[in-house]
Design a protein around this motif. Structure first.
Motif, PDB file in Angstrom:
ATOM      1  N   GLY A  11     -13.982 -10.203  31.829  1.00 26.99           N
ATOM      2  CA  GLY A  11     -14.494  -9.143  32.318  1.00 26.99           C
ATOM      3  C   GLY A  11     -15.287  -8.301  31.108  1.00 26.99           C
ATOM      4  N   VAL A  12     -14.686  -8.279  30.090  1.00 26.18           N
ATOM      5  CA  VAL A  12     -15.335  -7.536  28.943  1.00 26.18           C
ATOM      6  C   VAL A  12     -16.855  -8.520  28.439  1.00 26.18           C
ATOM      7  CG1 VAL A  12     -15.179  -7.031  26.284  1.00 26.18           C
ATOM      8  CG2 VAL A  12     -13.379  -6.203  28.013  1.00 26.18           C
ATOM      9  N   ILE A  13     -16.422  -9.543  28.302  1.00 27.58           N
ATOM     10  CA  ILE A  13     -17.585 -10.492  27.705  1.00 27.58           C
ATOM     11  C   ILE A  13     -18.645 -10.907  29.000  1.00 27.58           C
ATOM     12  CG2 ILE A  13     -16.797 -12.718  28.216  1.00 27.58           C
ATOM     13  CD1 ILE A  13     -18.296 -11.910  25.075  1.00 27.58           C
ATOM     14  N   THR A  14     -18.198 -10.873  30.094  1.00 28.13           N
ATOM     15  CA  THR A  14     -19.151 -11.037  31.123  1.00 28.13           C
ATOM     16  C   THR A  14     -20.114  -9.888  31.548  1.00 28.13           C
ATOM     17  OG1 THR A  14     -17.766 -12.448  32.458  1.00 28.13           O
ATOM     18  CG2 THR A  14     -19.451 -11.312  33.597  1.00 28.13           C
ATOM     19  N   PHE A  15     -19.385  -8.441  31.300  1.00 30.21           N
ATOM     20  CA  PHE A  15     -20.209  -7.213  31.430  1.00 30.21           C
ATOM     21  C   PHE A  15     -21.052  -7.109  30.063  1.00 30.21           C
ATOM     22  CE2 PHE A  15     -16.999  -5.489  33.999  1.00 30.21           C
ATOM     23  CZ  PHE A  15     -17.420  -5.501  35.386  1.00 30.21           C
ATOM     24  N   ALA A  65     -19.389  -0.716  31.113  1.00 32.24           N
ATOM     25  CA  ALA A  65     -18.296  -1.080  31.945  1.00 32.24           C
ATOM     26  C   ALA A  65     -17.783  -1.990  30.930  1.00 32.24           C
ATOM     27  CB  ALA A  65     -18.860  -2.005  33.257  1.00 32.24           C
ATOM     28  N   SER A  66     -18.527  -2.753  30.146  1.00 26.42           N
ATOM     29  CA  SER A  66     -17.596  -3.569  29.154  1.00 26.42           C
ATOM     30  C   SER A  66     -16.783  -2.683  28.141  1.00 26.42           C
ATOM     31  CB  SER A  66     -18.675  -4.376  28.399  1.00 26.42           C
ATOM     32  OG  SER A  66     -18.267  -5.005  27.211  1.00 26.42           O
ATOM     33  N   THR A  67     -17.322  -1.733  28.038  1.00 24.55           N
ATOM     34  CA  THR A  67     -16.603  -0.665  27.121  1.00 24.55           C
ATOM     35  C   THR A  67     -15.356  -0.212  27.730  1.00 24.55           C
ATOM     36  OG1 THR A  67     -18.568  -0.022  25.844  1.00 24.55           O
ATOM     37  CG2 THR A  67     -16.683   1.478  25.723  1.00 24.55           C
ATOM     38  N   VAL A  68     -15.644   0.172  28.864  1.00 24.16           N
ATOM     39  CA  VAL A  68     -14.241   1.003  29.566  1.00 24.16           C
ATOM     40  C   VAL A  68     -13.238  -0.329  29.884  1.00 24.16           C
ATOM     41  CG1 VAL A  68     -13.560   1.641  32.031  1.00 24.16           C
ATOM     42  CG2 VAL A  68     -15.680   2.658  30.737  1.00 24.16           C
ATOM     43  N   LEU A 156     -16.732  -7.480  19.609  1.00 22.30           N
ATOM     44  CA  LEU A 156     -15.691  -6.823  18.712  1.00 22.30           C
ATOM     45  C   LEU A 156     -14.565  -6.454  19.705  1.00 22.30           C
ATOM     46  CD1 LEU A 156     -18.115  -4.957  16.349  1.00 22.30           C
ATOM     47  CD2 LEU A 156     -16.428  -6.731  15.801  1.00 22.30           C
ATOM     48  N   TRP A 157     -14.963  -6.044  21.085  1.00 21.35           N
ATOM     49  CA  TRP A 157     -13.724  -5.760  21.903  1.00 21.35           C
ATOM     50  C   TRP A 157     -12.725  -6.772  22.114  1.00 21.35           C
ATOM     51  CZ3 TRP A 157     -12.294  -1.161  22.740  1.00 21.35           C
ATOM     52  CH2 TRP A 157     -13.214  -0.208  22.940  1.00 21.35           C
ATOM     53  N   LEU A 158     -13.377  -7.982  21.849  1.00 21.10           N
ATOM     54  CA  LEU A 158     -12.585  -9.149  22.086  1.00 21.10           C
ATOM     55  C   LEU A 158     -11.583  -9.383  20.906  1.00 21.10           C
ATOM     56  CD1 LEU A 158     -14.707 -11.970  23.580  1.00 21.10           C
ATOM     57  CD2 LEU A 158     -13.124 -10.703  24.730  1.00 21.10           C
TER      58      LEU A 158
END
Length: 190
Positions: A11-15, A65-68, A156-158
């Motif tokens: 979800g993070v990478i897709t957004f 959305a990616s950040t959340v 970076l979230w990953l």
């Protein structure tokens, strides 16, 4: 429904990738100039339609959305096991990457919103003083920079998710080790 770390990571990478693509397209579709029409005491600028404004806002929305999702994925209780948030921030590496990720997401949001709002302002306010020779447009290159920072932020979230997984594993190994020691001590006394 319980989420897995893989689902939230996807979800993070897709957004993040969608935000990146929309930001790049918005930068490429951005207005190059307007047409000044000299009137009595003022210059009225006419602009063609500008798809960069909705694309810029969509890019910003997908970055949010990616950040959340990234933030929530860090502290999500996988397999029903949660740990205190303070345990994550005891890891210096996690703390540093968490702050860098938040800073990158914030900078990406600023670089996406600034030219989008500025462009919208110029399209809304079309009358300028008579000394104006060219019609103003939003800053060139900022949407593209915001798009790349959106992609960097999701990556970076990953990294932060991987570091959180390491912290989580260390915490549960430590807790399981203490549980085994307590069980051994209780069985030795019996």
């Amino acid at each position: 429904m319980a989420f897995s770390a893989l689902q939230l990571s996807l979800g993070v990478i897709t957004f993040g990738v969608i935000s990146f693509i929309l930001g790049i397209v918005a930068e490429n579709k951005k207005l190059q100039s307007g047409t000044p029409i000299k009137g009595r005491g003022a210059v009225i600028c006419t602009y063609p339609s500008d798809p960069a404004i909705p694309l810029g806002y969509l890019s910003f929305a997908f970055l949010v959305a990616s950040t959340v999702v990234g933030y929530l994925a860090l502290f999500y209780p996988y397999k029903g096991k949660s740990i205190p948030h303070s345990v994550f921030f005891k890891s210096r590496t996690f703390f540093v990457f968490f702050n860098i990720t938040l800073f990158t997401a914030g900078l990406g949001a600023a670089l996406t919103l600034w030219p989008t709002i500025e462009e919208q302002h110029y399209l809304k306010n079309k009358v300028y003083p008579i000394g104006t020779d060219e019609c103003p447009i939003g800053k060139v290159g900022l949407l593209g920079g915001g798009a790349f920072l959106s992609l960097d932020s999701s990556l970076l979230w990953l990294v932060a998710l991987m570091l959180a997984s390491n912290v989580r594993d260390d915490y549960f190994d430590e807790v399981d080790g203490e549980t085994h020691l307590v069980e051994a001590a209780v069985s030795a006394n019996i």
